[in-house]
Scaffold this motif. Structure first.
Motif, short mmCIF file in Angstrom:
data_model
loop_
_atom_site.label_atom_id
_atom_site.label_comp_id
_atom_site.label_asym_id
_atom_site.label_seq_id
_atom_site.Cartn_x
_atom_site.Cartn_y
_atom_site.Cartn_z
N PHE A 498 16.62 -33.23 -42.27
CA PHE A 498 16.08 -34.21 -41.32
C PHE A 498 17.17 -34.76 -40.42
O PHE A 498 18.24 -35.13 -40.89
CB PHE A 498 15.43 -35.35 -42.10
N CYS A 503 14.00 -37.81 -34.08
CA CYS A 503 12.61 -38.11 -34.45
C CYS A 503 11.99 -39.12 -33.50
O CYS A 503 12.61 -40.13 -33.17
CB CYS A 503 12.58 -38.63 -35.88
N ILE A 504 10.74 -38.84 -33.05
CA ILE A 504 10.04 -39.80 -32.20
C ILE A 504 8.94 -40.53 -32.98
O ILE A 504 8.10 -41.20 -32.40
CB ILE A 504 9.44 -39.12 -30.94
N GLU A 505 8.93 -40.35 -34.27
CA GLU A 505 7.98 -41.03 -35.16
C GLU A 505 6.52 -40.79 -34.74
O GLU A 505 5.72 -41.71 -34.62
CB GLU A 505 8.29 -42.53 -35.22
N CYS A 506 6.20 -39.52 -34.52
CA CYS A 506 4.84 -39.17 -34.11
C CYS A 506 3.93 -38.96 -35.31
O CYS A 506 2.73 -38.83 -35.16
CB CYS A 506 4.87 -37.91 -33.26
N ASP A 507 4.49 -38.91 -36.51
CA ASP A 507 3.71 -38.72 -37.73
C ASP A 507 3.19 -37.30 -37.94
O ASP A 507 2.45 -37.06 -38.90
CB ASP A 507 2.49 -39.66 -37.77
N ALA A 508 3.53 -36.37 -37.08
CA ALA A 508 2.97 -35.02 -37.22
C ALA A 508 3.34 -34.41 -38.56
O ALA A 508 2.52 -33.76 -39.22
CB ALA A 508 3.47 -34.13 -36.09
N CYS A 509 4.56 -34.64 -39.01
CA CYS A 509 5.00 -34.06 -40.28
C CYS A 509 4.27 -34.72 -41.45
O CYS A 509 3.89 -34.06 -42.42
CB CYS A 509 6.51 -34.21 -40.44
N PHE A 520 6.96 -42.69 -43.45
CA PHE A 520 7.82 -43.52 -42.59
C PHE A 520 7.49 -44.96 -42.94
O PHE A 520 6.34 -45.37 -42.86
CB PHE A 520 7.55 -43.24 -41.11
N ARG A 572 5.45 -28.41 -37.24
CA ARG A 572 4.66 -29.38 -36.49
C ARG A 572 5.52 -30.42 -35.79
O ARG A 572 4.99 -31.24 -35.05
CB ARG A 572 3.66 -30.09 -37.41
N CYS A 573 6.81 -30.43 -36.07
CA CYS A 573 7.67 -31.43 -35.45
C CYS A 573 7.95 -31.03 -34.00
O CYS A 573 8.44 -29.94 -33.74
CB CYS A 573 8.98 -31.56 -36.21
N PRO A 574 7.63 -31.92 -33.04
CA PRO A 574 7.81 -31.54 -31.63
C PRO A 574 9.27 -31.54 -31.19
O PRO A 574 9.59 -30.98 -30.14
CB PRO A 574 7.04 -32.63 -30.88
N THR A 575 10.13 -32.17 -31.94
CA THR A 575 11.50 -32.36 -31.44
C THR A 575 12.55 -31.63 -32.27
O THR A 575 13.74 -31.77 -32.01
CB THR A 575 11.86 -33.85 -31.45
N ALA A 577 13.25 -32.37 -35.30
CA ALA A 577 13.91 -33.32 -36.21
C ALA A 577 13.92 -32.79 -37.64
O ALA A 577 14.78 -33.15 -38.44
CB ALA A 577 13.22 -34.68 -36.15
N TRP A 578 12.96 -31.94 -37.97
CA TRP A 578 13.01 -31.23 -39.25
C TRP A 578 13.46 -29.81 -38.99
O TRP A 578 13.02 -29.18 -38.04
CB TRP A 578 11.62 -31.16 -39.91
#
Ligand code: FAD
Ligand code: TPP
Ligand code: SF4
Ligand code: SF4
Ligand code: SF4
Ligand code: MG
Lengths: 597, 351
Positions: A498, A503-509, A520, A572-575, A577-578
């Motif tokens: 991680f 991370c943009i904290e979108c909750d996708a993960c 989170f 699923r993470c858009p950025t 971050a994972w």
């Protein structure tokens, strides 16, 4: 909680539950993937490097990795790690290219190895490529120790033992095997001026039973491990029709199953404890029962009955388990009348002891009050600095994989010792962490999760198997079963890594994770934090991965416990971050990498 | 796009609801939306709400129009009824379905384009008729599916990903819903499930037209500086007027709230809503003052969230129209063909 320090090699190593649990830290998921890929030779080599005896261990290992396997926490049974190892060994092909070169120019250091069991063989395997001159002593005429003398051939064919012992001996180990190889005085051996001596003499004595009738009926009462080695070496080839095996450990299981193959038609195992508390592994009990051997429990032997010098049976007292206030178990008589079980032979398999009649007590090697040498558990060094112990001789009877792990540790110490270095300073493991991303949704490993339950290893037909004690019972997985079983592995070494700042904290993960691993939330103390995660995190043995640097000031908490390593969080993470990164840890073995100079 | 199916394995200690289901049993197939899309979080919130309410999946009908948002019913409640209608036409299809079978729970899922642009008229009439439903707009301020054109809810002055500035006035669906007589109106944020899940649960239990506007960032086309529907913007400007703790049964008001800060609202079915006030002067029972408050705060640049309006005993379309009590598909021949005498009397009444 503080953010997790993933640069500490132990953190991700612990996530690979099997590798962490393996005393030799075999990179399990790595070799399982190679098996699925049909790269059997490579899979064998990874094993050989870590555990030295893939073919032997793939049939006999005590497998501490399997109870630890994550798969066992997310469905019924762990991956058949051990039997997959055998697949690698069975199909490895020509392995000469994997073997290290042995220097012809030796380094001038001479090492004596007492005993030719797995511990000594491992020390030799690690030291020979470094140019040491190793001399191995054993009273038996071939190497292998108890792997050869005790483990019955129907579990471990002698050809497999020969092959894996020979790989090491053929590195140029000087062997003094046979009656002349028995070391009857450590003092005289030390006087020969070795640079270091390794003691891998095992735990050779079977525990006695002192109850009435033992002497009178002695001709038909045998100590289990002595009897098993007589069987292995062909000195004994039959037993009475009715056999009682006393004891509930793995030796007892080998005794009863061997008896079934040598004429024992009514073979019964009798244990003092309850069936559940027996020391034998679950699968060994299962194998014994499969061969028609009943296991009677809560019976304590009180007398061997005999008639004119001939054993007629064993008298047992019935007991039950009672627990005192401290929760300790006591076996107390039920008061019922004793039971008599008639038999023709008894095998006593109630434990094994160390014995060192050949080590003088005045040569600087300290022993504790139980008669065990004082050995440093990390360095394997005795109180006499150039003497090292390993395997069953160090801390009492264990198993092959522990003997191997001790051997590796002792080899590091011997190498450092011979180079005048501090043996207490241990080398750090070699670690690599490499992203497995190939494309947006493509990974270099198979991240799809198999739903299959554990596959049973095919067995030889019971009638055929019981005919000859040298016929191997297990047939091993064929190609197809091996692939399907390998697919059950969750690739726990492919780590979820991680990066908070991305991370943009979108909750996708959080939303995609099939196991509800990720939360989170606001930071807190561990015990309290564990109560407010997406799913209960009650296993404190399993770490929480804490990530910080989030914009909202919250933390990312991932419970490592039941993560499937499916990579969906990273997909699923858009950025990014994972990321899914392969963590490879190589436990450093003897050689320049562990020396400081 | 994810190619593997979501593993069937689940956490061994996952809680189950009154029906014995885990929240995993309320999932649909794996989302094909862009990774990180706010809409996926709303799907997760709907799953959680239905799980917590122990709703039997086969008693739910999910209806949608066209758009990324309207695709989401595929990704939740895989065992429920679904209807993917024409762009902007979900409200009419839902109204018709509700008229035919009043026993199902209706979940209308739409986007800001689907409801505020092409479907604005449909939206308006469905709300003013008081159809018993939960109407969720997943509001990202753009037409996500067609690659990010401004929608009718984009704020004036906000900019698109490539820099174009929006010059049109925005439509505020919450204000419209209030004006059109919705009896339950809320706004929330896809990134705040703690707020969203109770709002969805209460909306499902509410009888009448329940409308929830959920700001839901489009990570692909509307999550940049200059957007007023991005994660950062909404987090920075979010002003919650209250926090709803949804409760099924009446229980003691927890003591550690300052007096006057907690309000309990009884729903028509006896279920209780506990509302913790965050803006003390905000009254969610006053339609007109609510509208004024919203417009004032909006003008100040705030995104007002929470349960904005609720009218417990409002009634619904079936009540207004005095329709038959049972779903039409349960009516037998006797009810459907009451005979020539009745027909004669009915015709006579119209002569
Ligand atoms: C019946 C039975 C079944 C077992 N099954 C399994 C199993 O399935 N899986 C498993 O992992 N483990 C098993 N074990 C345990 C395992 O065999 C031992 O833990 C392991 O072999 C110990 O290795 P070691 O190198 O310490 O010594 P050992 O294998 O015991 O070898 C010691 C060697 O030293 C020699 N020696 C002793 N004293 C001297 C001396 N003074 N001079 C010269 N040579 C000497 C002995 O002849 C022997 O060959 C079993 C044990 C028994 C008894
Ligand atoms: C009748 C009709 N007109 C136009 C379109 C093209 N179209 C598809 S989706 C869409 C906009 C969807 O926007 P929104 O409802 O906000 O959904 P989002 O993708 O943003 O979630 C448009 C205009 C269409 N499919 N049908
Ligand atoms: S890899 Fe990611 S998505 Fe898969 S189980 Fe682990 S945390 Fe969850
Ligand atoms: S998917 Fe990625 S960006 Fe979104 S919350 Fe998870 S780690 Fe953060
Ligand atoms: S385009 Fe935007 S709205 Fe559509 S799936 Fe991608 S992020 Fe979501
Ligand atoms: Mg939209």
């Amino acid at each position: 909680m503080h953010p997790t320090d993933i640069s500490n090699p132990d953190y991700f190593h612990k996530v690979v539950d099997c590798q962490w649990a393996c005393p030799a830290h075999t990179p399990v998921p790595e070799y399982i993937r190679l098996i699925a890929d049909r790269r059997f030779g490579d899979a064998w080599a990874i094993n050989w490097e870590s555990n030295v005896f893939p073919g032997i261990l793939g049939r006999t290992c005590d497998r501490p990795c399997e109870p630890a396997c994550r798969r066992g926490r997310v469905e019924k049974e762990p991956v058949a790690i051990c039997r997959l190892k055998r697949v690698a060994a069975d199909n490895k092909g020509d392995i000469s290219r994997y073997l290290p070169a042995i220097p012809t120019q030796k380094n001038g250091k001479r090492i004596a190895l007492v005993g030719a069991g797995p511990a000594s063989l491992t020390v030799a395997r690690d030291l020979m490529p470094l140019g040491y001159h190793c001399v191995m002593f054993d009273g038996d005429s071939k190497g292998g120790g108890m792997m050869r003398s005790q483990i019955p051939r129907f579990r471990l064919p002698e050809t497999v033992t020969d092959e894996e012992v020979d790989i090491i001996v053929d590195m140029g180990v000087e062997t003094r095997f046979g009656p002349g190889g028995y070391v009857d005085s450590l003092k005289s051996l030390l006087a020969e001026g070795w640079d270091a001596v390794f003691v891998g003499s095992g735990a050779p004595r079977g525990r006695e039973i002192e109850i009435p009738g033992r002497q009178e009926a002695g001709a038909h009462i045998h100590i289990g491990i002595d009897w098993l080695s007589s069987v292995s070496f062909g000195h004994v080839d039959k037993i009475g029709r009715r056999v009682i095996v006393l004891g509930g450990g793995n030796t007892a299981m080998d005794c009863c199953r061997s008896s079934r193959r040598l004429g024992g038609e009514e073979v019964t195992v009798v244990v003092r404890s309850g069936f559940e508390e027996m020391k034998a592994s679950a699968w060994e009990k299962e194998d014994a029962q499969h061969e028609g051997i009943p296991i009677l429990n809560f019976l304590v032997p009180v007398e061997f009955t005999h008639d004119s010098g001939k054993l007629t049976g064993v008298l047992f007292e019935k007991v039950k388990a009672e627990y005192d206030e401290k929760g300790r178990r006591n076996l107390v008589p039920t008061g019922e009348p004793h039971t008599h079980v008639p038999c023709d032979d008894v095998l006593v398999a109630i434990g094994q002891e160390n014995s060192f009649p050949w080590i003088e007590r005045d040569i600087g090697i300290e022993f504790d009050r139980w008669g065990m040498p004082k050995v440093d558990p990390k360095t394997m060094q005795a109180s006499l600095p150039h003497v090292f112990f390993g395997g069953d001789s160090a801390f009492g009877p264990k198993n092959i994989i522990w003997a191997v792990a001790h051997g590796h540790d002792a080899a590091i110490s011997i190498d450092k010792f011979c180079h005048g270095e501090d043996v207490a300073e241990r080398p750090a493991p070699g670690v690599t962490l490499v992203s497995q991303k190939m494309g947006i949704h493509e990974w270099s490993y198979d991240n799809d999760i198999s739903n299959d339950l554990r596959y049973k290893v095919p067995l030889r037909d019971l009638k055929v198997a019981l005919k000859d004690i040298r016929t191997e019972v297990e047939l091993g997985y064929d190609d197809k079963l091996a692939f399907l079983e390998a697919e059950r592995c969750l690739n726990c070494d492919i780590q979820t890594v991680f990066a908070g700042p991305l991370c943009i904290e979108c909750d996708a993960c959080v939303d995609i994770c099939p196991m509800d691993c990720i939360t989170f939330t606001d930071n807190g103390a561990e015990a309290e934090l564990r109560t407010r995660l997406s799913a209960p995190a009650t296993d404190f043995e399993q770490d929480l991965y804490i990530g910080d640097s989030l914009k909202t000031g919250r933390i990312m908490v991932k419970d490592e416990d039941v993560c499937l390593h499916c990579g969906l969080c990273a997909e699923r993470c858009p950025t990014g971050a994972w990321d899914m990164s392969k963590f490879l840890i190589n436990i450093t073995q003897a050689g320049t990498a562990c020396r400081s100079r | 796009m994810t190619y593997i199916v979501k593993p069937r394995l689940h956490h061994p200690k996952l809680p189950t609801n009154a029906l014995g289901y885990t929240h995993r049993d309320y999932e649909g197939s794996v989302s094909t939306l862009c990774a990180g899309c706010g809409h996926d979080s709303i799907s997760a919130a709907i799953i959680q709400a239905c799980f917590e309410l122990s709703l039997p999946p086969h008693r739910i009908a999910k209806l949608s129009g066209i758009g990324c948002s309207s695709k989401t019913p595929t990704y939740f409640l895989g065992q429920s009824h679904g209807f993917n209608s024409v762009h902007g036409r979900m409200p009419s299809v839902l109204t018709g379905a509700n008229l035919a079978n009043r026993d199902l729970i209706y979940l209308g899922v739409s986007g800001d384009g689907d409801s505020a642009s092409i479907g604005l008229g449909q939206f308006a009439h469905c709300i003013r008729r008081g159809v018993d439903m939960v109407y969720i707009v997943e509001n990202n301020g753009v037409y996500g599916l067609t690659k990010g054109q401004f929608s009718a809810t984009a704020d004036k002055g906000s900019s698109a990903k490539r820099g174009a500035v929006n010059s049109d006035s925005p439509i505020d669906l919450v204000a419209m819903a209030l004006q059109l007589g919705a009896s339950y109106v809320a706004r929330s944020f896809s990134g705040d499930k703690a707020q969203l899940v109770p709002l969805i649960k209460a909306a499902i239990q509410h009888k009448g037209a329940a409308f929830i506007d959920v700001v839901s960032p489009c990570v692909a086309f509307n999550n940049h500086p200059g957007s007023t529907k991005s994660f950062d913007y909404v987090r920075d400007h979010n002003e919650a007027v209250n926090q709803l703790d949804y409760m099924v049964e009446r229980d003691a008001i927890v003591a550690d709230y300052a007096p006057g800060t907690v309000e309990t609202v009884m729903q028509h079915d006896g279920s209780m809503l506990r509302l913790r006030k965050l803006a003390l002067d905000y009254d969610p029972h006053e339609r007109i003052s609510a509208l004024t408050y919203l417009q004032q705060r909006q003008a100040a640049g705030e995104v007002v969230t929470g349960l904005l309006f609720v009218e417990a005993d409002h009634g619904d379309m079936h009540g207004y129209l005095d329709t038959v009590d049972s779903p039409l598909n349960t009516l037998g021949e006797a009810e459907l063909c009451p005979g020539p005498d009745l027909l004669e009397r009915y015709n006579a009444a119209h002569r």
